[in-house]
Design an enzyme around this catalytic site. Structure first.
Site, mmCIF file in Angstrom:
data_model
loop_
_atom_site.group_PDB
_atom_site.id
_atom_site.type_symbol
_atom_site.label_atom_id
_atom_site.label_comp_id
_atom_site.label_asym_id
_atom_site.label_seq_id
_atom_site.Cartn_x
_atom_site.Cartn_y
_atom_site.Cartn_z
ATOM 1 N N GLU A 97 16.569 -24.623 -5.641
ATOM 2 C CA GLU A 97 16.155 -23.229 -5.787
ATOM 3 C C GLU A 97 17.350 -22.340 -6.152
ATOM 4 O O GLU A 97 17.253 -21.454 -6.998
ATOM 5 C CB GLU A 97 15.462 -22.750 -4.506
ATOM 6 C CG GLU A 97 15.165 -21.266 -4.430
ATOM 7 C CD GLU A 97 14.312 -20.724 -5.585
ATOM 8 O OE1 GLU A 97 13.766 -21.511 -6.366
ATOM 9 O OE2 GLU A 97 14.237 -19.481 -5.705
ATOM 10 N N ASN A 141 -1.254 1.634 6.123
ATOM 11 C CA ASN A 141 -0.399 0.561 5.598
ATOM 12 C C ASN A 141 -0.064 -0.350 6.772
ATOM 13 O O ASN A 141 0.181 0.137 7.872
ATOM 14 C CB ASN A 141 0.929 1.107 5.068
ATOM 15 C CG ASN A 141 0.769 1.880 3.785
ATOM 16 O OD1 ASN A 141 -0.334 1.995 3.265
ATOM 17 N ND2 ASN A 141 1.863 2.409 3.280
ATOM 18 N N GLY A 142 0.023 -1.654 6.518
ATOM 19 C CA GLY A 142 0.387 -2.586 7.589
ATOM 20 C C GLY A 142 -0.759 -3.524 7.896
ATOM 21 O O GLY A 142 -1.716 -3.638 7.112
ATOM 22 N N LYS A 159 6.730 -12.074 -15.124
ATOM 23 C CA LYS A 159 6.491 -12.207 -13.685
ATOM 24 C C LYS A 159 5.332 -13.150 -13.386
ATOM 25 O O LYS A 159 5.372 -13.920 -12.456
ATOM 26 C CB LYS A 159 6.217 -10.819 -13.090
ATOM 27 C CG LYS A 159 6.043 -10.822 -11.580
ATOM 28 C CD LYS A 159 7.344 -11.185 -10.878
ATOM 29 C CE LYS A 159 7.174 -11.369 -9.383
ATOM 30 N NZ LYS A 159 8.282 -12.179 -8.820
ATOM 31 N N TRP A 211 -3.043 -2.383 -1.527
ATOM 32 C CA TRP A 211 -2.696 -3.740 -1.989
ATOM 33 C C TRP A 211 -3.317 -4.659 -0.968
ATOM 34 O O TRP A 211 -2.854 -4.744 0.180
ATOM 35 C CB TRP A 211 -1.188 -3.894 -2.062
ATOM 36 C CG TRP A 211 -0.776 -5.037 -2.930
ATOM 37 C CD1 TRP A 211 -0.807 -5.078 -4.281
ATOM 38 C CD2 TRP A 211 -0.278 -6.297 -2.505
ATOM 39 N NE1 TRP A 211 -0.357 -6.295 -4.730
ATOM 40 C CE2 TRP A 211 -0.028 -7.058 -3.661
ATOM 41 C CE3 TRP A 211 -0.025 -6.865 -1.267
ATOM 42 C CZ2 TRP A 211 0.466 -8.361 -3.624
ATOM 43 C CZ3 TRP A 211 0.470 -8.153 -1.221
ATOM 44 C CH2 TRP A 211 0.708 -8.887 -2.382
ATOM 45 N N ARG A 259 4.656 0.382 -6.563
ATOM 46 C CA ARG A 259 4.615 -0.551 -5.454
ATOM 47 C C ARG A 259 3.566 -1.638 -5.670
ATOM 48 O O ARG A 259 3.524 -2.611 -4.921
ATOM 49 C CB ARG A 259 4.286 0.208 -4.159
ATOM 50 C CG ARG A 259 5.365 1.169 -3.723
ATOM 51 C CD ARG A 259 4.839 2.183 -2.735
ATOM 52 N NE ARG A 259 4.433 1.599 -1.471
ATOM 53 C CZ ARG A 259 5.177 1.624 -0.363
ATOM 54 N NH1 ARG A 259 6.356 2.183 -0.385
ATOM 55 N NH2 ARG A 259 4.744 1.089 0.748
ATOM 56 N N HIS A 279 26.491 -41.193 -9.754
ATOM 57 C CA HIS A 279 25.692 -42.105 -10.587
ATOM 58 C C HIS A 279 25.553 -41.577 -12.003
ATOM 59 O O HIS A 279 24.626 -41.951 -12.713
ATOM 60 C CB HIS A 279 24.330 -42.351 -9.930
ATOM 61 C CG HIS A 279 24.456 -43.054 -8.615
ATOM 62 N ND1 HIS A 279 24.753 -44.392 -8.509
ATOM 63 C CD2 HIS A 279 24.401 -42.585 -7.343
ATOM 64 C CE1 HIS A 279 24.848 -44.730 -7.235
ATOM 65 N NE2 HIS A 279 24.637 -43.640 -6.505
ATOM 66 N N CYS A 324 0.826 -1.200 0.000
ATOM 67 C CA CYS A 324 0.000 0.000 0.000
ATOM 68 C C CYS A 324 0.865 1.257 0.000
ATOM 69 O O CYS A 324 2.022 1.219 0.414
ATOM 70 C CB CYS A 324 -0.870 0.029 1.245
ATOM 71 S SG CYS A 324 -1.880 -1.427 1.449
ATOM 72 N N LYS A 347 17.557 -19.995 -9.413
ATOM 73 C CA LYS A 347 17.737 -18.540 -9.300
ATOM 74 C C LYS A 347 18.957 -18.092 -10.091
ATOM 75 O O LYS A 347 18.930 -17.100 -10.805
ATOM 76 C CB LYS A 347 17.886 -18.176 -7.816
ATOM 77 C CG LYS A 347 17.580 -16.792 -7.473
ATOM 78 C CD LYS A 347 16.141 -16.571 -7.038
ATOM 79 C CE LYS A 347 15.128 -17.199 -7.964
ATOM 80 N NZ LYS A 347 13.824 -17.326 -7.426
ATOM 81 N N GLU A 350 18.471 -18.435 -13.902
ATOM 82 C CA GLU A 350 17.428 -17.501 -14.343
ATOM 83 C C GLU A 350 17.969 -16.087 -14.578
ATOM 84 O O GLU A 350 17.606 -15.439 -15.559
ATOM 85 C CB GLU A 350 16.359 -17.476 -13.235
ATOM 86 C CG GLU A 350 15.205 -16.561 -13.443
ATOM 87 C CD GLU A 350 14.243 -16.583 -12.244
ATOM 88 O OE1 GLU A 350 14.593 -17.134 -11.181
ATOM 89 O OE2 GLU A 350 13.156 -16.025 -12.386
HETATM 90 C C1 F6R Z 1 11.476 -17.861 -10.354
HETATM 91 C C2 F6R Z 1 10.055 -17.561 -10.385
HETATM 92 C C3 F6R Z 1 9.140 -18.565 -10.967
HETATM 93 C C4 F6R Z 1 7.802 -18.590 -10.189
HETATM 94 C C5 F6R Z 1 6.787 -19.495 -10.919
HETATM 95 C C6 F6R Z 1 5.497 -19.599 -10.153
HETATM 96 O O1 F6R Z 1 12.209 -16.859 -9.714
HETATM 97 O O2 F6R Z 1 9.640 -16.514 -9.960
HETATM 98 O O3 F6R Z 1 9.696 -19.833 -10.998
HETATM 99 O O4 F6R Z 1 8.035 -19.056 -8.899
HETATM 100 O O5 F6R Z 1 6.538 -18.975 -12.194
HETATM 101 O O6 F6R Z 1 4.897 -18.364 -10.014
HETATM 102 P P1 F6R Z 1 3.763 -18.131 -8.957
HETATM 103 O O7 F6R Z 1 4.377 -18.286 -7.595
HETATM 104 O O8 F6R Z 1 3.270 -16.748 -9.203
HETATM 105 O O9 F6R Z 1 2.712 -19.177 -9.178
#
Ligand code: F6R
Length: 611
Positions: free
Chosen positions: A484, A100-101, A606, A76, A27, A507, A2, A488, A491
């Protein structure tokens, strides 16, 4: 997250408030609103949707002429879905606030106030704070005092800006655990949650400290402590451009979001801990009786969310001894999964809009399973369609690479696992409380300590940035972290990475190891330490460069590795929190060293709304 803007001065307040809200758009928000004092009345215009909808609604309202004081908000959603009624400001004809909060005790405040005749019109926690302030103000007639008294009653985090009908040229504000800034200009005074909101008008600002009250007017600002004694404050100058200010001074959103993790964990866990320290699910279908009857859990998600699920699986199986599968959504939804009565399907999604996870959720529901969603975006499709929801309160994640959302997904799964284990009689109440305490108080501190190791992470990234292939190895929870870390790093650095269970390398994959190939070895479990170190020797003797991450307190033999990272120590089960922060920082610095677009890596979006 927010955003708050407040203004008092000689100019027309409405365009200034709208400018402020526009500057806070980055934001993320789902609704917006303003309140001004006009002809002895508090006037509110608010709406679900973007600022264009608010501007349109303002045009259509009978809200004419110039006003000189008001507050504005971009919301938000946290409590209550995005809607006109749940949008801020909230209040009465006498007092109106934006917030906010999270007000953690809003439910008990709400019933207390309803008992005294208050009428609520939204599902928000904010309205409880607004009507509490109104109630206190009616008794004392003093805005500052009513805010001080309200702060004694409010539990949780808040940045609040308020207008009082009887004090038309003033905006009042207070905060706890959520930022709020006062800014001064020749054209008037501002209150804002974030610097970009006023940067167009001034760069002179004053940070409000915890528990302080600020009052702004056309003539400047006054500050008070909790005894209502005046406080002298120092004015600072923001040397940031608008773009720098949006990132809170960090070079990238990803880095900002990594640094938000301690706060995000407390925001997610805090509201779900009872007064006596037990984790609360707050969902009828997940009562202790129902949890005790569960036979099997299926966790379904994509990418990073799926990796959080893998950590969850380890923790649920360890604490509650309940068989738990983790499935990739795009596989689960087309494989005719076997679901029995007494099975629970948990879907995890930051955005709540991922097409494959939504498809998997619908399939699980059609097969009669109870579905629980762990979601960051309130009112998203997955949140709406699941039978039960645990929201993670991380605030919007702007960088494409998920960091803070992963950490809060883990937090939610730990809370779930602790309550489940208690319900199943696998943990005593004392053990459950101790673990919850560690999650709420010790984990944010451990993450802070990990953040302080950024320079070391940057050094490692610089040293290995020209590698073509990188491996991550570990066992148990460390293996889940490796998956992970590898995702990361590839990516955002575009370097080929692989994650392997440490014992599995020999293996087949070990044939890829040659001179100088970096292998990150994670070894944070005492029980598995020797085993993992044996696997490290296997790759080291074939030429690999070893970067060893061990729990602080473990001895790392300099002979066995080229670089060592001592991970801030918490109980073994909780090590994924500090470990993941270090691995995120390492990935960030690899990307930085390569000159990549950190926040927007190539080929990625995203929110993945196509299957
Ligand atoms: C990697 C990343 C993606 C998401 C995936 C699922 O950094 O962001 O692997 O984790 O696309 O996205 P959500 O969590 O929005 O379902």
């Amino acid at each position: 997250m927010c955003g708050i803007i407040g203004y008092s001065g000689g100019e027309n307040a409405l365009p200034i408030l709208l400018d402020g809200l526009k500057a806070l758009e980055y934001r993320g928000y789902d609704s917006a609103g303003v309140a001004v004092i006009c002809k002895n009345a508090v006037r509110v215009v608010k709406t679900r949707g973007k600022l264009e909808s608010l501007t349109q609604k303002l045009k259509e309202s009978d809200f004419k002429g110039s006003v000189h004081c008001g507050i504005g908000h971009t919301r938000w959603a946290t409590h209550g879905e995005p809607s006109d009624l749940n949008s801020h400001p909230h209040g009465t004809g006498c007092v109106c606030i934006v917030h906010n909060g999270i007000i953690e005790n809003y439910a008990s405040l709400k019933s207390e106030l309803i008992g005294r005749g208050a009428v609520f019109s939204s599902d928000t926690d904010t309205e409880a704070a607004a009507l509490l302030i109104d109630d206190l103000y009616r008794k004392c007639g003093d805005p500052v005092l009513s805010l001080i008294k309200a702060s004694d009653r409010l539990v949780g985090s808040y940045a609040i800006a308020a207008v009082f009908r009887d004090f038309p040229g003033k905006v009042y504000a207070m905060r706890r655990d959520s930022p709020l800034i006062v800014a001064l200009s020749d054209k008037g005074s501002f209150i804002a949650s974030d610097i970009p909101a006023f940067l167009k008008y001034t760069n002179r600002y004053i940070r409000l400290d915890e528990g302080e009250i600020a009052v702004i007017s056309e003539n400047g600002a006054e500050f008070f402590d909790r005894e209502k004694a005046p406080v002298k404050k120092r004015c600072e100058t923001a040397a940031w451009t608008l773009e720098e200010a949006e990132k809170g001074g960090y070079a990238h959103f990803m880095l900002k979001e990594i640094h938000e993790e301690p706060y995000a964990v407390s925001q997610t866990v805090g509201p779900r801990v009872s007064d006596d320290g037990m984790p609360l699910m707050g969902i009828d279908e997940l009562s202790d009786e129902k949890l005790a009857g569960l036979q099997r859990i299926h966790i379904v998600a994509c990418g990073t969310a799926m990796h959080a699920g893998l950590v969850g699986k380890n923790v649920i199986e360890k604490l509650a001894a309940l068989p738990t599968d983790v499935e990739i959504s795009s596989e689960f939804r087309y494989k005719d999964p076997i679901l029995f009565e007494g099975d629970l399907v948990i879907v995890i999604s930051q955005s709540g809009e991922t097409a494959d996870t939504l498809g998997a959720l619908r399939l699980a529901k059609s097969k009669g399973a109870y579905t629980l969603a762990i979601v960051n975006v309130i009112g998203s499709s997955i949140a709406r369609e699941a039978d039960g929801v645990i929201y993670t309160y991380a605030g919007p994640e702007i960088a494409v690479a998920s960091t803070k959302a992963y950490t809060v997904q883990m937090s939610a799964l730990y809370m779930f696992a602790i309550r489940l284990a208690y319900a199943k009689g696998k943990l005593s109440q004392k053990e459950a409380k101790d673990m919850t305490h560690e999650l709420l108080y010790e984990i944010p501190k451990a993450i802070e300590k990990a953040l302080a190791l950024e320079e070391k992470c940057a050094h490692i990234a610089k040293k290995y940035v020209n590698s073509k292939d990188i491996f991550f190895i570990g066992r148990g929870l460390d293996y889940a972290m490796c998956l992970e870390a590898s995702l990361k790093l590839k990516e955002i650095s575009y370097i080929h990475c692989e994650a392997y269970a440490a014992g599995e390398m020999k293996h087949g994959t070990i044939s890829l190891i040659e001179d100088g190939v970096p292998v990150f070895a994670l070894a944070t479990s005492e029980r598995l330490l020797k085993k993992t170190l044996n696997n490290v020797l296997e790759v080291r003797s074939r030429g690999a460069s070893i970067i060893l991450a061990v729990r602080e307190g473990f001895e790392a033999d300099g002979e066995i590795c080229d670089d060592v990272l001592y991970v801030p120590a918490v109980s073994e089960l909780f090590m994924p929190f500090p470990v993941s922060v270090l691995l995120q920082l390492i990935a960030y610095h690899f990307s930085l060293c390569k000159g990549n677009d950190v926040d927007k890596p190539r080929n990625l979006a995203k929110s993945v709304t196509v299957e």
